[in-house]
Design a protein around this motif. Structure first.
Motif, PDB file in Angstrom:
ATOM      1  N   LEU A  70      -5.138   4.353   7.549  1.00 49.54           N
ATOM      2  CA  LEU A  70      -3.686   4.493   7.632  1.00 49.54           C
ATOM      3  C   LEU A  70      -3.085   3.381   8.507  1.00 49.54           C
ATOM      4  CD1 LEU A  70      -1.022   6.014   7.152  1.00 49.54           C
ATOM      5  CD2 LEU A  70      -1.609   7.454   9.112  1.00 49.54           C
ATOM      6  N   VAL A  71      -3.691   3.134   9.653  1.00 54.74           N
ATOM      7  CA  VAL A  71      -3.204   2.075  10.547  1.00 54.74           C
ATOM      8  C   VAL A  71      -3.344   0.710   9.879  1.00 54.74           C
ATOM      9  CG1 VAL A  71      -3.636   0.885  12.737  1.00 54.74           C
ATOM     10  CG2 VAL A  71      -3.601   3.382  12.667  1.00 54.74           C
ATOM     11  N   GLY A  72      -4.469   0.462   9.241  1.00 51.69           N
ATOM     12  CA  GLY A  72      -4.694  -0.816   8.574  1.00 51.69           C
ATOM     13  C   GLY A  72      -3.694  -1.059   7.457  1.00 51.69           C
ATOM     14  N   LYS A  73      -3.438  -0.043   6.650  1.00 55.09           N
ATOM     15  CA  LYS A  73      -2.470  -0.190   5.560  1.00 55.09           C
ATOM     16  C   LYS A  73      -1.059  -0.393   6.101  1.00 55.09           C
ATOM     17  CE  LYS A  73      -5.143   2.334   2.127  1.00 55.09           C
ATOM     18  NZ  LYS A  73      -5.210   3.515   1.239  1.00 55.09           N
ATOM     19  N   THR A  74      -0.736   0.283   7.190  1.00 50.79           N
ATOM     20  CA  THR A  74       0.590   0.113   7.798  1.00 50.79           C
ATOM     21  C   THR A  74       0.763  -1.308   8.316  1.00 50.79           C
ATOM     22  OG1 THR A  74       0.627   2.449   8.431  1.00 50.79           O
ATOM     23  CG2 THR A  74       2.163   0.986   9.575  1.00 50.79           C
ATOM     24  N   VAL A  75      -0.238  -1.806   8.996  1.00 49.32           N
ATOM     25  CA  VAL A  75      -0.188  -3.176   9.513  1.00 49.32           C
ATOM     26  C   VAL A  75      -0.132  -4.184   8.361  1.00 49.32           C
ATOM     27  CG1 VAL A  75      -1.505  -4.926  10.788  1.00 49.32           C
ATOM     28  CG2 VAL A  75      -1.273  -2.619  11.710  1.00 49.32           C
ATOM     29  N   ALA A  76      -0.908  -3.939   7.320  1.00 45.24           N
ATOM     30  CA  ALA A  76      -0.894  -4.842   6.156  1.00 45.24           C
ATOM     31  C   ALA A  76       0.486  -4.848   5.501  1.00 45.24           C
ATOM     32  CB  ALA A  76      -1.963  -4.422   5.151  1.00 45.24           C
ATOM     33  N   ASN A  77       1.110  -3.679   5.354  1.00 41.76           N
ATOM     34  CA  ASN A  77       2.452  -3.617   4.771  1.00 41.76           C
ATOM     35  C   ASN A  77       3.464  -4.368   5.633  1.00 41.76           C
ATOM     36  OD1 ASN A  77       1.610  -2.164   2.577  1.00 41.76           O
ATOM     37  ND2 ASN A  77       2.633  -0.268   3.130  1.00 41.76           N
ATOM     38  N   ALA A  78       3.347  -4.228   6.945  1.00 36.51           N
ATOM     39  CA  ALA A  78       4.261  -4.958   7.837  1.00 36.51           C
ATOM     40  C   ALA A  78       4.067  -6.464   7.681  1.00 36.51           C
ATOM     41  CB  ALA A  78       4.029  -4.533   9.286  1.00 36.51           C
ATOM     42  N   GLY A  79       2.824  -6.887   7.561  1.00 39.23           N
ATOM     43  CA  GLY A  79       2.545  -8.310   7.359  1.00 39.23           C
ATOM     44  C   GLY A  79       3.092  -8.820   6.040  1.00 39.23           C
ATOM     45  N   MET A  80       2.957  -8.018   4.981  1.00 39.82           N
ATOM     46  CA  MET A  80       3.478  -8.434   3.674  1.00 39.82           C
ATOM     47  C   MET A  80       5.003  -8.500   3.694  1.00 39.82           C
ATOM     48  SD  MET A  80       0.887  -6.720   0.901  1.00 39.82           S
ATOM     49  CE  MET A  80       0.753  -5.087   1.604  1.00 39.82           C
ATOM     50  N   LEU A  81       5.643  -7.551   4.383  1.00 43.92           N
ATOM     51  CA  LEU A  81       7.097  -7.581   4.508  1.00 43.92           C
ATOM     52  C   LEU A  81       7.543  -8.818   5.280  1.00 43.92           C
ATOM     53  CD1 LEU A  81       9.886  -6.299   4.146  1.00 43.92           C
ATOM     54  CD2 LEU A  81       9.466  -5.028   6.249  1.00 43.92           C
ATOM     55  N   ALA A  82       6.838  -9.131   6.358  1.00 41.54           N
ATOM     56  CA  ALA A  82       7.169 -10.328   7.136  1.00 41.54           C
ATOM     57  C   ALA A  82       7.003 -11.591   6.293  1.00 41.54           C
ATOM     58  CB  ALA A  82       6.283 -10.399   8.385  1.00 41.54           C
ATOM     59  N   THR A  83       5.973 -11.616   5.465  1.00 38.42           N
ATOM     60  CA  THR A  83       5.746 -12.768   4.592  1.00 38.42           C
ATOM     61  C   THR A  83       6.869 -12.909   3.573  1.00 38.42           C
ATOM     62  OG1 THR A  83       3.356 -12.549   4.849  1.00 38.42           O
ATOM     63  CG2 THR A  83       4.137 -13.796   2.932  1.00 38.42           C
ATOM     64  N   GLU A  84       7.234 -11.805   2.930  1.00 38.02           N
ATOM     65  CA  GLU A  84       8.331 -11.849   1.959  1.00 38.02           C
ATOM     66  C   GLU A  84       9.634 -12.307   2.617  1.00 38.02           C
ATOM     67  OE1 GLU A  84       8.785  -8.061   0.059  1.00 38.02           O
ATOM     68  OE2 GLU A  84       7.342  -8.562  -1.502  1.00 38.02           O
TER      69      GLU A  84
ATOM     70  N   PHE B  74       0.844  -1.181   0.000  1.00 36.45           N
ATOM     71  CA  PHE B  74       0.000   0.000   0.000  1.00 36.45           C
ATOM     72  C   PHE B  74       0.885   1.238   0.000  1.00 36.45           C
ATOM     73  CE2 PHE B  74      -2.911  -3.098   1.936  1.00 36.45           C
ATOM     74  CZ  PHE B  74      -4.022  -2.892   1.138  1.00 36.45           C
ATOM     75  N   LYS B  75       0.403   2.294  -0.613  1.00 39.05           N
ATOM     76  CA  LYS B  75       1.135   3.557  -0.649  1.00 39.05           C
ATOM     77  C   LYS B  75       0.791   4.335   0.625  1.00 39.05           C
ATOM     78  CE  LYS B  75       1.340   3.772  -5.651  1.00 39.05           C
ATOM     79  NZ  LYS B  75       0.965   2.400  -5.919  1.00 39.05           N
ATOM     80  N   LEU B  76       1.695   4.299   1.577  1.00 37.35           N
ATOM     81  CA  LEU B  76       1.422   4.917   2.875  1.00 37.35           C
ATOM     82  C   LEU B  76       1.477   6.437   2.802  1.00 37.35           C
ATOM     83  CD1 LEU B  76       3.268   2.527   5.329  1.00 37.35           C
ATOM     84  CD2 LEU B  76       0.866   2.591   4.716  1.00 37.35           C
ATOM     85  N   ARG B  77       2.252   6.969   1.873  1.00 38.93           N
ATOM     86  CA  ARG B  77       2.328   8.432   1.754  1.00 38.93           C
ATOM     87  C   ARG B  77       0.939   9.003   1.422  1.00 38.93           C
ATOM     88  NH1 ARG B  77       6.723  11.797   1.131  1.00 38.93           N
ATOM     89  NH2 ARG B  77       7.957   9.905   1.012  1.00 38.93           N
ATOM     90  N   GLU B  78       0.241   8.342   0.500  1.00 37.71           N
ATOM     91  CA  GLU B  78      -1.106   8.808   0.141  1.00 37.71           C
ATOM     92  C   GLU B  78      -2.055   8.686   1.336  1.00 37.71           C
ATOM     93  OE1 GLU B  78      -2.339   6.531  -3.238  1.00 37.71           O
ATOM     94  OE2 GLU B  78      -0.713   7.308  -4.490  1.00 37.71           O
TER      95      GLU B  78
END
Length: 101
Positions: free
Chosen positions: A34-48, A6-10
């Motif tokens: 914003l919180v949901g997208k941040t958490v989702a990005n952290a989860g995707m990074l952890a998955t990768e 997700f684009k967190l800047r937007e």
């Protein structure tokens, strides 16, 4: 496989605007997004990261190195049977690694 983040800047800009000019529900909604997208990005990074670690650990040469290091550091605490077993496994992994090349 590259996971789209997700684009967190937007989302941050939207939250800022909402907090400055929006109503109560708009403020809550934009902050929640914003919180949901941040958490989702952290989860995707952890998955990768987990996928890459798994790929590396599946390599015979990596496992042979891990076993060799463990044997070197703990040899004094192991029985001779256990040491022989680990040494055989290291040899098998090294052979498997050589045959892949």
């Amino acid at each position: 496989m590259k996971i789209p983040y997700f684009k967190l800047r937007e989302a941050l800009e939207e939250a800022k605007d909402s907090l400055s000019y929006g109503s109560g529900t708009e403020k809550i909604g934009s902050v929640a997004r914003l919180v949901g997208k941040t958490v989702a990005n952290a989860g995707m990074l952890a998955t990768e990261t987990a996928i890459e670690v798994g790929k590396e650990l599946s390599k015979p040469e990596t496992m042979a190195k891990i076993l060799s290091d463990g044997l070197k550091n703990n040899r004094g605490n192991m029985s001779s049977d256990k040491i022989e077993h680990i040494e055989r496994r290291i040899d098998q992994l090294k052979e498997k690694s050589r045959s892949k090349d």
